[in-house]
Write a protein that holds these residues in place. Sequence first.
Motif, PDB file in Angstrom:
ATOM      1  N   LYS A  50      45.188  45.394  16.731  1.00 43.39           N
ATOM      2  CA  LYS A  50      46.263  44.557  17.484  1.00 43.39           C
ATOM      3  C   LYS A  50      47.693  44.882  17.124  1.00 43.39           C
ATOM      4  CE  LYS A  50      47.891  39.786  18.539  1.00 43.39           C
ATOM      5  NZ  LYS A  50      47.521  38.363  18.007  1.00 43.39           N
ATOM      6  N   LYS A  65      46.386  45.377  22.497  1.00 41.54           N
ATOM      7  CA  LYS A  65      45.181  46.048  21.560  1.00 41.54           C
ATOM      8  C   LYS A  65      44.875  47.253  21.989  1.00 41.54           C
ATOM      9  CE  LYS A  65      43.238  41.223  21.241  1.00 41.54           C
ATOM     10  NZ  LYS A  65      41.982  40.537  21.339  1.00 41.54           N
ATOM     11  N   TYR A 170      44.571  46.335   5.909  1.00 40.38           N
ATOM     12  CA  TYR A 170      44.665  45.059   6.843  1.00 40.38           C
ATOM     13  C   TYR A 170      45.550  45.067   7.644  1.00 40.38           C
ATOM     14  CZ  TYR A 170      45.017  40.382   8.191  1.00 40.38           C
ATOM     15  OH  TYR A 170      45.194  39.154   9.332  1.00 40.38           O
ATOM     16  N   ASN A 171      47.058  45.381   7.366  1.00 40.08           N
ATOM     17  CA  ASN A 171      48.073  45.310   8.276  1.00 40.08           C
ATOM     18  C   ASN A 171      49.101  46.408   7.855  1.00 40.08           C
ATOM     19  OD1 ASN A 171      48.811  43.429   6.575  1.00 40.08           O
ATOM     20  ND2 ASN A 171      49.462  42.060   8.199  1.00 40.08           N
ATOM     21  N   THR A 185      47.619  45.208  13.065  1.00 41.93           N
ATOM     22  CA  THR A 185      46.728  44.532  12.413  1.00 41.93           C
ATOM     23  C   THR A 185      45.427  45.072  12.618  1.00 41.93           C
ATOM     24  OG1 THR A 185      48.008  42.379  12.363  1.00 41.93           O
ATOM     25  CG2 THR A 185      45.643  42.336  11.881  1.00 41.93           C
ATOM     26  N   ASN A 187      41.712  44.806  13.337  1.00 42.21           N
ATOM     27  CA  ASN A 187      40.705  43.774  13.650  1.00 42.21           C
ATOM     28  C   ASN A 187      39.181  44.049  13.218  1.00 42.21           C
ATOM     29  OD1 ASN A 187      42.325  42.132  14.691  1.00 42.21           O
ATOM     30  ND2 ASN A 187      42.391  42.940  16.538  1.00 42.21           N
ATOM     31  N   SER A 188      38.845  45.450  13.294  1.00 39.51           N
ATOM     32  CA  SER A 188      37.755  45.782  12.892  1.00 39.51           C
ATOM     33  C   SER A 188      37.804  47.413  12.298  1.00 39.51           C
ATOM     34  CB  SER A 188      36.767  46.165  14.303  1.00 39.51           C
ATOM     35  OG  SER A 188      35.479  46.685  13.911  1.00 39.51           O
TER      36      SER A 188
END
Length: 216
Positions: A50, A65, A170-171, A185, A187-188
Amino acid sequence: MNKMRKLVLVLVLGVFALNVNAQDSDKAKKLLEEVSTKVNSYRNIQIEFKYELNNKEANTKQESKGNVSLEGDKYLLNFLGFTKIYDTKKVYTIVPANEEVTISDVEEDENGLSPSQMLTFYKNGYTYAWDILQNVRGRKIQYIKLTPTDSESDIKSVLLGIDVKTKHIYNLIETGKNGTNTTLTVNSFKTNQPLSKTLFIFDESKYEDYYIDKND
């Protein structure tokens, strides 16, 4: 991030403060090296992410996204309505809305940070320091603060959030000198997936109705 800068100068502590900073830098370097080693151990990586951009002064907010597949230096990126393929020789940017394909050399590509560099970009051009530890839905995320060594950089600082358990990113929270905050970020995060042998190959026959700019 909202200017989460833990720069505290306590003159009374003198040399002790400098020693603490050095230790924090060593911890940050060690964690980043662990992330790099983990990333380089995978045959391939597939990420869904994201993207958020905010500038309150300019009243600008953007969310989107995207996803990217990585194998060595090769990548396939889907983001903001376009597809970008890199096969280690050329970059192919496909824009369905304009029915246009641009083929360029890597050095001609306008994107300074390629997806293949996204997970290891911090290895050059930054100093780093230990920052805050956050609990995000049960995951311990340790932040490393990166500061560009180039004083002319448009970037003020970057916070890199690392999952302490998996050693995956993670981000990424970037603060620009113009007040723009950009957050990426993950997400997967999937690794060692069965990928098609043609995933990173541009097939011109699929775009016969497109205008193809080869930048020759």
